[in-house]
Design a protein around this motif. Structure first.
Motif, PDB file in Angstrom:
ATOM      1  N   VAL A   1       0.857  -1.180   0.000  1.00 50.98           N
ATOM      2  CA  VAL A   1       0.000   0.000   0.000  1.00 50.98           C
ATOM      3  C   VAL A   1       0.897   1.235   0.000  1.00 50.98           C
ATOM      4  CG1 VAL A   1      -1.815   1.289   1.189  1.00 50.98           C
ATOM      5  CG2 VAL A   1      -1.785  -1.214   1.310  1.00 50.98           C
ATOM      6  N   ILE A   2       0.612   2.189  -0.871  1.00 49.30           N
ATOM      7  CA  ILE A   2       1.338   3.460  -0.885  1.00 49.30           C
ATOM      8  C   ILE A   2       0.343   4.564  -0.568  1.00 49.30           C
ATOM      9  CG2 ILE A   2       2.610   5.124  -2.284  1.00 49.30           C
ATOM     10  CD1 ILE A   2       3.826   2.821  -3.815  1.00 49.30           C
ATOM     11  N   VAL A   3       0.617   5.286   0.511  1.00 50.33           N
ATOM     12  CA  VAL A   3      -0.229   6.401   0.937  1.00 50.33           C
ATOM     13  C   VAL A   3       0.482   7.695   0.582  1.00 50.33           C
ATOM     14  CG1 VAL A   3      -1.383   7.542   2.858  1.00 50.33           C
ATOM     15  CG2 VAL A   3      -1.197   5.037   2.828  1.00 50.33           C
ATOM     16  N   THR A   4      -0.121   8.502  -0.266  1.00 50.10           N
ATOM     17  CA  THR A   4       0.493   9.760  -0.679  1.00 50.10           C
ATOM     18  C   THR A   4      -0.174  10.926   0.049  1.00 50.10           C
ATOM     19  OG1 THR A   4      -0.992  10.057  -2.571  1.00 50.10           O
ATOM     20  CG2 THR A   4       1.024   8.798  -2.934  1.00 50.10           C
ATOM     21  N   MET A   5       0.639  11.901   0.386  1.00 55.01           N
ATOM     22  CA  MET A   5       0.160  13.071   1.120  1.00 55.01           C
ATOM     23  C   MET A   5       0.805  14.323   0.549  1.00 55.01           C
ATOM     24  SD  MET A   5       0.190  11.602   5.040  1.00 55.01           S
ATOM     25  CE  MET A   5       1.499  10.394   4.792  1.00 55.01           C
ATOM     26  N   GLY A   6       0.431  14.671  -0.676  1.00 50.94           N
ATOM     27  CA  GLY A   6       0.874  15.947  -1.208  1.00 50.94           C
ATOM     28  C   GLY A   6       2.097  15.927  -2.082  1.00 50.94           C
TER      29      GLY A   6
END
Length: 222
Positions: free
Chosen positions: A153-158
Motif C-alpha cells: 500500500v502506498i499512501v500519498t500526502m501531497g
C-alpha cells in the motif's frame, strides 16, 4: 563538502554488520553498493555530518529488506505500507510513528519524500511526543525503486505528480494540510487526523488496534 575518508572506519563497521545480517541473501557487492549509495544521498544534503554513517546504515538496511521482499527472499512477508509526502519531515513521519506504535510489529511501514528536507519538522516531533510517540530519531529520506516495489500500500500526502506509480500496488491519497511552518497548536489537529487515518488503515489490513494511541488529555502512557 563531506570527506568520506572521515567516515571510512564507521562505514566499514556498518558494512560488517550489514554483511552479517544479509550475507545469505545478497552478494557482498550489493550490500556495499546499497550502503555507500545511501551514504552519498545523505551526504549530498546534510547540514550536520556527524551521524552520516549511522543514517546510511539504517537506510541501507531498509533498502536491503525491501529488496529481499521484492525478490521473494522473505519467508513470511508482512503487510508493508509506504507513506510519501514532499519533504518527509512532517505528515509522512507522523503517519509512520503512529503506524509503528499501533502495528506492534504485525506490519511494516516506511516513509519517504520527493524532496527530502534536512531535518524533521520540530512541531511534528513535539505534537507526537504529546501522545507518547517518539519520532525524534527518524530522518528525512527519499524513496527508492526497491522500496516502492516492496510496498503493498502506498499512501500519498501531497507529493503530487512526483509520486511514483507502480502497477499492482494499492494507492491511497490522504488530503492533509502540510504542517511546514506551523506552530504546535496548529499541528495538533493534523496529528489527530493522521492518527485516525492510520488506525483505519490498520483495521483495513486486518490488524486489530486494541490499545489506541492516547491524546494529550488522556495519554497512552499515563
Amino acid at each position: 563538502m563531506v570527506d568520506i575518508a572521515e567516515h571510512s572506519d564507521a562505514l566499514d563497521r556498518a558494512e560488517v554488520r550489514l554483511r552479517e545480517e544479509f550475507a545469505t541473501m545478497f552478494e557482498l557487492e550489493t550490500i556495499h553498493r546499497f550502503l555507500h549509495s545511501s551514504y552519498d544521498d545523505f551526504a549530498a544534503r546534510a547540514s550536520v555530518t556527524l551521524y552520516l554513517p549511522l543514517l546510511a546504515e539504517r537506510f541501507g538496511r531498509q533498502r536491503l529488506q525491501a529488496l529481499a521482499k521484492v525478490e521473494g527472499k522473505v519467508a513470511k512477508p508482512r503487510p508493508t505500507v509506504l507513506f510519501l509526502c514532499t519533504h518527509n519531515a512532517g505528515r509522512s513521519q507522523m503517519a509512520l510513528g503512529f503506524f509503528e506504535e499501533l502495528a506492534l510489529g504485525r506490519a511494516v511501514a516506511w516513509s519517504g519524500g520527493s524532496v527530502p528536507s534536512g531535518q524533521l519538522n520540530p512541531s511534528a516531533v513535539a505534537v507526537m511526543s504529546e501522545v507518547g510517540v517518539d519520532i525524534s530519531r527518524e530522518y528525512p529520506k527519499p524513496w527508492t525503486d526497491e522500496i516502492i516495489r516492496a510496498a503493498d500500500v502506498i499512501v500519498t500526502m501531497g507529493c503530487g505528480d512526483t509520486c511514483p506509480l507502480v502497477p499492482g500496488v494499492r494507492y491511497m491519497e490522504w488530503i492533509i494540510e502540510d504542517p511546514a511552518g506551523l506552530e504546535v497548536e496548529d499541528v495538533r489537529p493534523i496529528r489527530d487526523d493522521i492518527g485516525r487515518r492510520v488506525t483505519g488503515l490498520l483495521t483495513e489490513l486486518g490488524i486489530d488496534v486494541t490499545d489506541p494511541v492516547g491524546t494529550p488529555s488522556s495519554p497512552r502512557n499515563a
